[in-house]
Design an enzyme around this catalytic site. Sequence first.
Site, PDB file in Angstrom:
ATOM      1  CG  ASN A   1     -14.257  -4.829   5.208  1.00  0.00           C
ATOM      2  OD1 ASN A   1     -15.572  -4.018   5.323  1.00  0.00           O
ATOM      3  ND2 ASN A   1     -14.607  -6.135   5.997  1.00  0.00           N
TER       4      ASN A   1
ATOM      5  CG  HIS B   1       2.318  11.920  -8.641  1.00  0.00           C
ATOM      6  ND1 HIS B   1       0.816  12.502 -10.428  1.00  0.00           N
ATOM      7  CD2 HIS B   1       1.331  11.684  -7.911  1.00  0.00           C
ATOM      8  CE1 HIS B   1       0.132  13.074  -9.853  1.00  0.00           C
ATOM      9  NE2 HIS B   1      -0.083  12.385  -8.834  1.00  0.00           N
TER      10      HIS B   1
ATOM     11  CB  THR C   1       6.777  -3.146  -3.708  1.00  0.00           C
ATOM     12  OG1 THR C   1       7.464  -3.903  -3.186  1.00  0.00           O
ATOM     13  CG2 THR C   1       6.116  -1.840  -2.492  1.00  0.00           C
ATOM     14  CE  LYS C   2      10.747  -6.184  -5.634  1.00  0.00           C
ATOM     15  NZ  LYS C   2      11.451  -5.222  -5.522  1.00  0.00           N
TER      16      LYS C   2
ATOM     17  CE  LYS D   1       1.555 -20.968   5.758  1.00  0.00           C
ATOM     18  NZ  LYS D   1       1.537 -21.885   7.879  1.00  0.00           N
TER      19      LYS D   1
END
Length: 191
Positions: A87, A117, A168-169, A186
């Site tokens: 999008n 960085h 981030t994971k 969930k």
Amino acid sequence: MKIIAVGLLLLQRTQQGLSSRCRNLYYKSMGVKLQGYVWLRQVDIPRNFDDIEIESFCALDQGVTLLCSGEPLSHPKIYIGAYTYINRNTFIDATLSLIIGKHCGIGPSCYITDHDHGLDINLPPLAQPMVSKPTRLGDRVWIGANVTILKGVTIGNDAVVGAGSVVTKDIPENAIAVGVPAKVIKYRTEQ
């Protein structure tokens, strides 16, 4: 009145289709690997065209940016699977490997990257070396608006990431994840 409106709509769609076909020809001539027809609405690919591969029947909406940096590699740095929709105003930024699977839906104003960085205290921010790790979105992944996906993340097939999340994971298959940082709340198999 209705006939005029329908005629104008048809004319507009025809113009958009022709513009998209011209962009396909232009980007192919510059080295982007387009596997079949891809709907391209005023996208920006500023450099490193050879580092991008897009499968057929994808659609990249207005303001999408595909940016590859660094030396060329033996594989595409950005790969987008067939039937994926990206999008408006989404920014995809790669130096190593950023793979988006088939049949994905990516909302507006997202940022997806495979690098950042370093944090050397003795160097200013822009002098820091790039730290890259492959980022991968599986097939049929749904990403809401304004989501940020950081380096080294894998999002499993059929997962959903809620609007405004920062990933981030890794997110497992069929998971629904939201928040900053994104956490699984969930699974799609749960009722």
